[in-house]
Design an enzyme around this catalytic site. Sequence first.
Site, PDB file in Angstrom:
ATOM      1  N   ARG A 153      37.340  43.886  38.020  1.00 50.11           N
ATOM      2  CA  ARG A 153      36.641  43.159  39.100  1.00 50.11           C
ATOM      3  C   ARG A 153      35.193  43.047  39.090  1.00 50.11           C
ATOM      4  NH1 ARG A 153      40.803  46.291  41.522  1.00 50.11           N
ATOM      5  NH2 ARG A 153      42.371  45.245  42.237  1.00 50.11           N
ATOM      6  N   LYS A 180      38.871  49.005  44.725  1.00 47.49           N
ATOM      7  CA  LYS A 180      39.258  48.285  45.928  1.00 47.49           C
ATOM      8  C   LYS A 180      40.366  49.082  46.330  1.00 47.49           C
ATOM      9  CE  LYS A 180      41.462  43.839  47.050  1.00 47.49           C
ATOM     10  NZ  LYS A 180      42.083  42.631  46.483  1.00 47.49           N
ATOM     11  N   HIS A 243      35.547  36.199  38.449  1.00 45.76           N
ATOM     12  CA  HIS A 243      36.886  36.699  38.834  1.00 45.76           C
ATOM     13  C   HIS A 243      37.893  36.290  37.897  1.00 45.76           C
ATOM     14  CE1 HIS A 243      40.127  38.419  41.296  1.00 45.76           C
ATOM     15  NE2 HIS A 243      38.985  39.321  41.956  1.00 45.76           N
ATOM     16  N   ARG A 246      40.163  38.203  35.012  1.00 42.25           N
ATOM     17  CA  ARG A 246      41.296  38.987  35.228  1.00 42.25           C
ATOM     18  C   ARG A 246      42.432  37.938  35.096  1.00 42.25           C
ATOM     19  NH1 ARG A 246      40.591  43.390  37.627  1.00 42.25           N
ATOM     20  NH2 ARG A 246      42.265  43.033  39.677  1.00 42.25           N
ATOM     21  N   HIS A 270      46.047  46.936  40.131  1.00 44.83           N
ATOM     22  CA  HIS A 270      46.725  46.448  41.040  1.00 44.83           C
ATOM     23  C   HIS A 270      47.529  47.631  41.397  1.00 44.83           C
ATOM     24  CE1 HIS A 270      46.281  41.911  40.181  1.00 44.83           C
ATOM     25  NE2 HIS A 270      45.467  42.426  40.526  1.00 44.83           N
ATOM     26  N   TYR A 280      49.938  54.190  42.658  1.00 47.26           N
ATOM     27  CA  TYR A 280      48.946  54.237  41.228  1.00 47.26           C
ATOM     28  C   TYR A 280      48.795  55.543  40.680  1.00 47.26           C
ATOM     29  CZ  TYR A 280      45.313  53.065  38.356  1.00 47.26           C
ATOM     30  OH  TYR A 280      44.254  52.835  37.152  1.00 47.26           O
TER      31      TYR A 280
END
Length: 311
Positions: A153, A180, A243, A246, A270, A280
């Site tokens: 990002r 994020k 952005h 990505r 993500h 994750y």
Amino acid sequence: QQQIKIVSHSFEVVARDWYKKTKSKWSETHSLRVLKGLENELFPSLGDKQISEIKAPDLLAAIRKIEEREAFETSKKVRRVAGQVFRYGIAAGICEHDISADLKDALQHTTTKHMASITKPKEVGKLLLAIDEYTGTATVIAALKLSPLLFQRPGEIRHMEWKEINWEEQRWEIPAEKMKMREPHIVPLAKQALALLEQQKLLTGRGLYVFPSARGASRPLSENGVRIALRTMGFDKETITPHGFRAMARTLLDEVLDYRVDWIEQQLAHAVKDSTGRAYNRTKYLEQRKEMMQTWANYLDKLKHQTNSKM
């Protein structure tokens, strides 16, 4: 007897039969891509269902999952493939309706949701060449060149700190509070990315930030730095945003370089849950991602070289 009939008319059986009879008309690359679309995107949710019993919302749910990761080109292709399978089923007298046709309008608006990006290889080559020729401050040039290589990002790239670069392991280790998803993240660094960082280290290596603000080293580069550079080079916000690097990586790693979607998603940081529902894990697929990031950097060099040789 009844049991055999039920098994033989499942979506997966019909799709594989269609694929077997049709693939000789395609190139090997296209044929593999079609099979991958079926196996990764459609069989998990539709494979076991009777083709005659699948309704439009069932197919829509499978395609929405692809849209959620913003792979809009893949979602369109998968819908087309599903349509061909259903039409094959109609010709064989197994089902009566191509439900993919009912989804056309349901999918169109999604393309406006994602950040503008360049995903056609030839256009990517032109963009990379323009980046190489851009004359701005050294720090903006370095951030601009690293953006497609790292595809994190824009805020994460701007706030990159020297202490986060693990030179020994050749990776960028981002702490949880900067992410994020609030989970620590690892970005393997290809040789090309390391070379750019080594150059930048000579300029800003004594400070906190890899890309400090021109107004003072205690602040990171402004969020307008890379954006204004793209505009100056003639790429408007409808063409690409910071952005957008990505989406570029996501699309080309999936659709051209044929990497597994879960490796790509993991590298994009993500919220990927594994089959057990665990969230994750920053080291998951790390070796595979390391190889993927180097292949990606080499591929970008190749696109740039091809564009240059044609000019």
